[in-house]
Motif scaffolding. Structure first.
Motif, short mmCIF file in Angstrom:
data_model
loop_
_atom_site.label_atom_id
_atom_site.label_comp_id
_atom_site.label_asym_id
_atom_site.label_seq_id
_atom_site.Cartn_x
_atom_site.Cartn_y
_atom_site.Cartn_z
N GLY A 225 6.57 -6.27 -1.44
CA GLY A 225 5.16 -6.31 -1.85
C GLY A 225 4.25 -6.55 -0.66
O GLY A 225 3.05 -6.27 -0.71
N PHE A 226 4.82 -7.06 0.44
CA PHE A 226 3.95 -7.51 1.54
C PHE A 226 4.31 -6.91 2.89
O PHE A 226 3.92 -7.41 3.94
CB PHE A 226 3.95 -9.04 1.60
N ASP A 227 5.07 -5.82 2.87
CA ASP A 227 5.53 -5.21 4.12
C ASP A 227 4.82 -3.90 4.43
O ASP A 227 5.21 -3.19 5.33
CB ASP A 227 7.04 -4.96 4.03
N ALA A 228 3.78 -3.58 3.66
CA ALA A 228 3.00 -2.37 3.90
C ALA A 228 3.84 -1.09 3.81
O ALA A 228 3.51 -0.07 4.40
CB ALA A 228 2.29 -2.43 5.26
N SER A 229 4.92 -1.11 3.06
CA SER A 229 5.71 0.10 2.83
C SER A 229 4.96 0.99 1.82
O SER A 229 4.04 0.52 1.15
CB SER A 229 7.09 -0.25 2.29
N PRO A 230 5.39 2.26 1.69
CA PRO A 230 4.72 3.14 0.72
C PRO A 230 4.81 2.67 -0.74
O PRO A 230 4.06 3.15 -1.58
CB PRO A 230 5.44 4.48 0.90
N SER A 231 5.74 1.74 -1.03
CA SER A 231 5.79 1.27 -2.42
C SER A 231 5.43 -0.21 -2.55
O SER A 231 5.57 -0.79 -3.63
CB SER A 231 7.18 1.52 -3.03
N ALA A 232 4.93 -0.82 -1.47
CA ALA A 232 4.62 -2.27 -1.51
C ALA A 232 3.63 -2.59 -2.65
O ALA A 232 3.79 -3.59 -3.35
CB ALA A 232 4.04 -2.73 -0.18
N HIS A 233 2.64 -1.71 -2.84
CA HIS A 233 1.64 -1.97 -3.89
C HIS A 233 2.27 -1.98 -5.29
O HIS A 233 1.81 -2.66 -6.19
CB HIS A 233 0.53 -0.92 -3.83
#
Ligand SMILES: [Fe+2]
Ligand SMILES: [Fe+2]
Length: 245
Positions: A225-233
């Motif tokens: 959720g907090f790693d700015a990956s494409p699915s974090a949001h």
């Protein structure tokens, strides 16, 4: 502050949070209501809108791991755990076992409709592409038998959807594409292990899969959720499903 004062302050904060106005996302209520019509809102004089932890849900750790999501946000995990255990006992490799463990996480904690696609997208940044590919296509493959591995159309689907149900064209197209793909069997093995009639006396613990997950799921150090990956949001939405914005 004395202990009593601290307890009172905590209780006060809790009731203030509970007092916040919760407006659910359109997607959660579409069908129960017509999404094109204005949302009926509770009167909001003097009240604030929910913008963080919903006190009705258990608070998640600051840097949540995959297992934290199983513990704090996903529904009962007997089904995925027993699927993964079945795969493990059949001698399947790490990728198939992990795919079985994760195949229905969208149903367990996010969005049911097109759950294979949502589930694949959630885990895509953290797993081997073969794992997310298998998860994406298991949804379509479930509707189509493969006698070569003893997979039949599920009785359960006849009960759930009726004998005349046929999958939408996009599912049939996905099936055809999957059949041709080099990872077909990975996805197919998810469906083979995807059983609903389990022995209720068998208890499987999440911890049985600690090593497989450790080896095959790239847990971000910032927490999911907090790693700015494409699915974090998407993971954040599971943490805070009722945030107003
Ligand atoms: Fe599924
Ligand atoms: Fe399943």
């Amino acid at each position: 502050m004395t202990t009593l004062e601290r307890a009172e302050a905590a209780e006060h904060a809790m009731s203030r949070e509970l007092d916040r106005i919760v407006v659910k996302s359109v997607i959660y209520t579409s069908g129960d209501r017509d999404p094109t019509q204005p949302v009926q809102r509770p009167p909001d004089q003097g009240k604030l809108y929910m913008m963080g932890d919903d006190p009705r849900l258990r608070r998640m750790p600051d840097k949540p791991s995959l297992f934290d999501f199983f513990r704090y946000r996903f529904g009962p995990s007997a089904h995925p755990l027993q699927s993964a255990r079945l795969a493990l006992k059949s001698g399947a490799g790490d990728k198939v076992v992990l795919a079985c463990l994760l195949h229905d996480i969208a149903i367990a904690g996010f969005i049911r409709s097109d759950h294979g696609y949502w589930g694949a997208q959630l885990v895509e940044p953290y797993v081997d592409p073969e794992v997310s590919w298998g998860i994406r296509y298991h949804q379509a493959l479930r509707f189509f038998p493969d006698e070569s591995v003893g997979y039949r159309y599920p009785e359960m689907y006849v009960k759930l959807f009726g004998p005349d149900y046929t999958p939408e064209p996009y599912i049939q197209e996905a099936y055809r594409r999957a059949r041709e793909h080099k990872w077909y069997m990975t996805s197919r093995l998810i469906t083979v292990n995807d059983l609903y009639s389990f022995d209720p006396t068998v208890k499987v613990e999440l911890e049985e899969f600690t090593d497989i997950v450790g080896r095959n799921f790239r847990q971000p150090k910032e927490g999911l959720g907090f790693d700015a990956s494409p699915s974090a949001h998407m993971w954040r939405t599971i943490i805070w499903p009722t945030k107003y914005l």
